[in-house]
Write an enzyme that holds these catalytic residues in place. Structure first.
Site: not given
Ligand SMILES: Cc1ncc(COP(=O)(O)O)c(C=O)c1O
Length: 379
Positions: A46, A98, A170, A195
């Site tokens: 971990r 998101y 992000d 992604k």
């Molecule tokens: C812009 C963005 N940030 C964060 C996330 C969250 O990521 P995860 O699905 O890997 O937890 C997403 C998921 O679609 C996203 O599109």
């Protein structure tokens, strides 16, 4: 090293025990110690894992950062950033982001006494208006999901630096190929590596990159204490994805541009949201801080009805109807009922995310086939 060389070689050495060119998957939960406290730098998986360590280094290098930390998902990485805060602290975040991030903020952390303000960050005055003594963090998503709004990372970072507020970006939509927020003054950046970085729709993963050692120590403490760490197999997949990011992104950008123009010229399409259009309100900032405009976009139909949108969503053959984005295959999505369903309807509509909005993640297939597919689906 230039970016494409860094993505392939950054932080990666042949395995010292065998010479294996690919980083081995250390599928172990613990490490044998010679005597209590006498070990090879690994105690329990971990806290440390060699596959994860290589990935963390490679991710940091991809973003020109000093440190990287890997998490079991993008949301887990976001969760770690908010855990830097304490009750009474305030966060300013974008009003278009998101849906899962909004859900984490409003449904999980708000009840622990952290206050979130959601503003349109394109106009930085909206940020300065709500900054106060308790503001600790600016959460910036750019380009935004799903409306492709742009936030000026450099300008926002300048405002935050004066007030000693942390800026976390992000960077999921842009990927390290298109935008490097640490170079623009951000303190932390976050990716859903699920992604573009992973790129093959086969892994859930998240990461944070930063330059400040103290911030790295605090976030590492949260990573090992809260335990949302990725398994070594997933780290291997993300490492493999990273190595072809530049090749895939080149094609995502080329295809994205062609699909965006095709949609804009189609008689049945209404508004197209893509930050590469010269008349996009964030175009000049996007051009300044990004190296291309990517393959993400959203649009409405001229007959702006939910029924027509639903009809289109089930008529594409190559564009698969699915959540997620950034993989080699093209995806079509309905944010209102899928990725952004956790945002209350009035909130969504107020910020321009209508019930009929359609989002595309344009993949790396043949562009002619992709356009034929959209053409037949639009009818
Ligand atoms: C812009 C963005 N940030 C964060 C996330 C969250 O990521 P995860 O699905 O890997 O937890 C997403 C998921 O679609 C996203 O599109």
């Amino acid at each position: 090293m230039k970016l494409s060389t860094k993505l392939i070689h950054g932080g990666i050495e042949p395995d010292p025990s065998t010479g294996a060119i690919m980083t081995p998957i250390f599928q172990t939960s613990t490490y044998v110690q010679e005597a209590p406290g006498k070990n090879k730098g690994y105690e329990y998986a971990r806290s440390q894992n060699p596959t994860r360590k290589v990935l963390e280094e490679a991710l940091a290098i991809s973003e020109n950062g000093k440190y990287g930390l890997a998490f079991s998902s993008g949301v887990a990485a976001t969760d770690a950033v908010i855990k830097l805060l304490a009750p009474g602290d305030e966060v300013i975040a974008g009003n278009d982001m998101y849906g899962g991030t909004y859900r984490l903020f409003s449904k999980v952390f708000q009840k622990f006494g952290i206050k979130f303000h959601y503003v349109d960050m394109f106009d930085t005055n909206n940020i300065t208006k709500v900054i106060n003594d308790r503001t600790r963090l600016l959460w910036v998503e750019t380009p935004t999901n799903p409306l492709m709004n742009i936030v000026d990372i450099e300008a926002v970072s300048k405002i935050a630096q004066q007030k000693k507020i942390i800026v976390c970006v992000d960077n999921t939509f842009a990927s390290p190929y298109l935008q490097n927020p640490l170079d623009l003054g951000a303190d932390i950046l976050m990716h859903s590596a699920t992604k573009y970085i992973g790129g093959h729709s086969d892994v859930i993963h998240g990461c944070l990159m930063m330059n400040d050692k103290e911030l790295r120590e605090q976030l590492y403490f949260i990573q090992k204490s809260c335990g949302a760490v990725p398994g070594p197999q997933d780290c291997f997949l993300v490492l493999r994805g990273l190595k072809t990011l530049h090749l895939r992104m080149e094609r995502h950008c080329e295809n994205g541009e062609k699909v965006a123009h095709f949609l804009r010229n189609h008689k049945k399409v209404g508004k197209v949201y893509w930050c590469g259009f010269e008349d996009h309100h964030g175009y000049e900032i996007a051009k300044k801080q990004m190296r291309g405009f990517g393959g993400m976009m959203s649009f409405t139909l001229r007959d702006d009805s939910v029924e027509q949108a639903m009809q289109l969503l089930s008529s594409t053959k190559l564009f698969a109807l699915a959540e997620s984005l950034g993989g080699v295959e093209s995806l079509i999505n309905h944010p209102a009922t899928m990725t952004h369903a956790s945002i209350p309807r009035e909130e969504r509509i107020k910020n321009g995310l209508t019930d009929s909005l359609i989002r595309l993640s344009v993949g790396v297939e043949d562009i002619g086939d992709l356009i034929d597919d959209l053409n037949q689906a639009l009818g």
